[in-house]
Motif scaffolding. Structure first.
Motif, mmCIF file in Angstrom:
data_model
loop_
_atom_site.group_PDB
_atom_site.id
_atom_site.type_symbol
_atom_site.label_atom_id
_atom_site.label_comp_id
_atom_site.label_asym_id
_atom_site.label_seq_id
_atom_site.Cartn_x
_atom_site.Cartn_y
_atom_site.Cartn_z
ATOM 1 N N ALA A 138 4.238 57.593 33.197
ATOM 2 C CA ALA A 138 3.274 58.675 33.383
ATOM 3 C C ALA A 138 2.187 58.268 34.371
ATOM 4 C CB ALA A 138 2.658 59.053 32.037
ATOM 5 N N SER A 198 3.647 58.272 37.816
ATOM 6 C CA SER A 198 3.756 59.650 38.313
ATOM 7 C C SER A 198 2.416 60.159 38.809
ATOM 8 C CB SER A 198 4.283 60.562 37.201
ATOM 9 O OG SER A 198 5.584 60.197 36.818
ATOM 10 N N ASN A 242 5.489 71.446 34.631
ATOM 11 C CA ASN A 242 4.349 71.227 33.739
ATOM 12 C C ASN A 242 3.866 69.775 33.730
ATOM 13 O OD1 ASN A 242 4.083 73.925 32.516
ATOM 14 N ND2 ASN A 242 6.136 73.498 31.713
ATOM 15 N N ILE A 243 4.499 68.936 34.552
ATOM 16 C CA ILE A 243 4.095 67.526 34.595
ATOM 17 C C ILE A 243 2.653 67.393 35.070
ATOM 18 C CG2 ILE A 243 4.558 65.290 35.697
ATOM 19 C CD1 ILE A 243 7.491 66.016 35.751
ATOM 20 N N THR A 270 -0.364 64.462 34.669
ATOM 21 C CA THR A 270 -0.839 63.615 35.773
ATOM 22 C C THR A 270 -2.261 63.953 36.199
ATOM 23 O OG1 THR A 270 0.252 65.110 37.349
ATOM 24 C CG2 THR A 270 1.491 63.160 36.626
#
Length: 363
Positions: free
Chosen positions: A260, A263, A272-273, A277
């Motif tokens: 995570a 990223s 939806n990441i 982030t």
């Protein structure tokens, strides 16, 4: 040949050299008989020594004595086993683990049976006898499991709970895990739970809090989300864990090689990441984005971001939850940052992250 026996120790070398000398100074038959007698004496002496390991473990429920029996337990071991069992203090919690035994002599089984049915009752010793094979005339017995009741849970302070977690991780790192008795823990927790801590951690498959802290069923409330970030649902879960379930310690756990965080460093925003982030980006700093990739290989810098992100999550918890902040300020609850090293299995509890004096930004 002489050298190889000598390297194996005196118990191997002395019977051999004694036999040779006896044959030289007497005759073949007499020398062999003398050698056999000497060997038998060494066998008796070796077997009289403790044929088992005895360790004291400090678990959530207090001090527990653990006796682990070896592969073979013969009648020669009877005296030392009996001496050890009969000398245990009153009100002790004892685990006798026979899981590794392929053979237990009948005399030893009689000692264990007598201890279970007479001595343990007289001295109020709680006994867990586990790993006994089905063909023995003695069966497993579990009188206590490592589960806290509500009263014991509420007596613990946040600092004491933190020590339990540290010791659990130490056992995990050393490979000396405590016996869990999951089947019995299921029964013991069927109608209620009294966990000691809540851990907010990443979804990474290598960082399961119950495993890395060597805890049992019902010991830890585990809240997992990518990048161990905080949102409204996480806050609600934390408040529920503390206010209604009774936990007093919150651990926010980051880890090395966090996908995570990686990223976020590469500004991944697909789908939806971005909701993940965007929160982690606050820990990265304001340096030139073009330098991010070249610095990603620097493990120290990367872990610096991970730890900063953990501290940011704690700040957000305290800023967004009036209830938790009030309890933390009063000393009733504690929130601690932690970092898990995926290469060693060790958890480091830290207070702050020092920024390099050469640069104000992390990247």
């Amino acid at each position: 040949m002489y050298k190889s026996l000598y390297k194996k120790g005196l118990y191997q070398f002395l019977p051999f050299i004694t036999t040779i000398l006896a044959i030289i100074f007497t005759d073949l038959l007499t020398g062999v008989l003398i050698g056999l007698c000497i060997s038998f004496i060494f066998i008796l002496k070796n077997n009289y020594k403790n044929p088992f390991s005895v360790e004291t473990e400090n678990l959530n429920i207090g001090e527990t004595i653990r006796i682990e029996l070896p592969n073979q337990v013969s009648f020669l071991n009877k005296a030392s086993i009996k001496d050890t069992l009969w000398s245990l203090p009153e009100n002790a919690k004892l685990i006798v683990d026979a899981s590794n035994c392929n053979f237990i002599d009948h005399d030893i089984l009689e000692v264990l049976e007598e201890f279970k049915s007479v001595v343990a009752l007289e001295k109020n010793i709680q006994l867990n006898l586990v790993g006994v094979k089905d063909h023995y005339e003695l069966s497993d017995q579990v009188q206590f499991v490592n589960i806290l009741d509500r009263e014991a849970q509420q007596k613990l302070t946040p600092d004491e709970i933190l020590e339990f977690l540290k010791r659990g991780n130490e056992r995990f790192v050393k490979g000396k895990w405590s016996e869990k008795y999951f089947k019995h823990q299921v029964n013991a927790t069927a109608f209620g739970q009294n966990p000691i801590a809540v851990v907010l951690s990443c979804i990474d498959s290598r960082t399961s809090p119950e495993i890395i802290f060597d805890s049992g069923l019902g010991d830890i409330i585990s809240i997992r989300i990518a990048g161990n970030i905080v949102n409204q649902e996480i806050l609600g879960s934390l408040e529920l864990s503390c206010a209604k379930i009774g936990t007093k310690l919150i651990v926010v756990l980051g880890h090395s090689n966090c996908g995570a965080v990686s990223s976020a460093i590469y500004a991944l925003k697909d789908g939806n990441i971005a909701s993940i982030t965007n929160k982690i980006e606050k820990a990265i700093g304001t340096s030139d984005p073009s330098s991010k990739q070249s610095n990603l290989g620097n493990e120290h810098i990367f872990n610096h971001v991970v730890k900063t992100n953990v501290l940011n999550s704690i700040d957000e918890i305290l800023d967004s939850s009036e209830f938790l902040k009030r309890k933390v300020d009063a000393g009733e609850y504690k929130i601690v940052p932690a970092f898990y090293d995926t290469s060693s299995g060790e958890v480091q509890f830290f207070q702050s992250v020092q920024t390099s004096p050469k640069s104000e930004s992390i990247f």
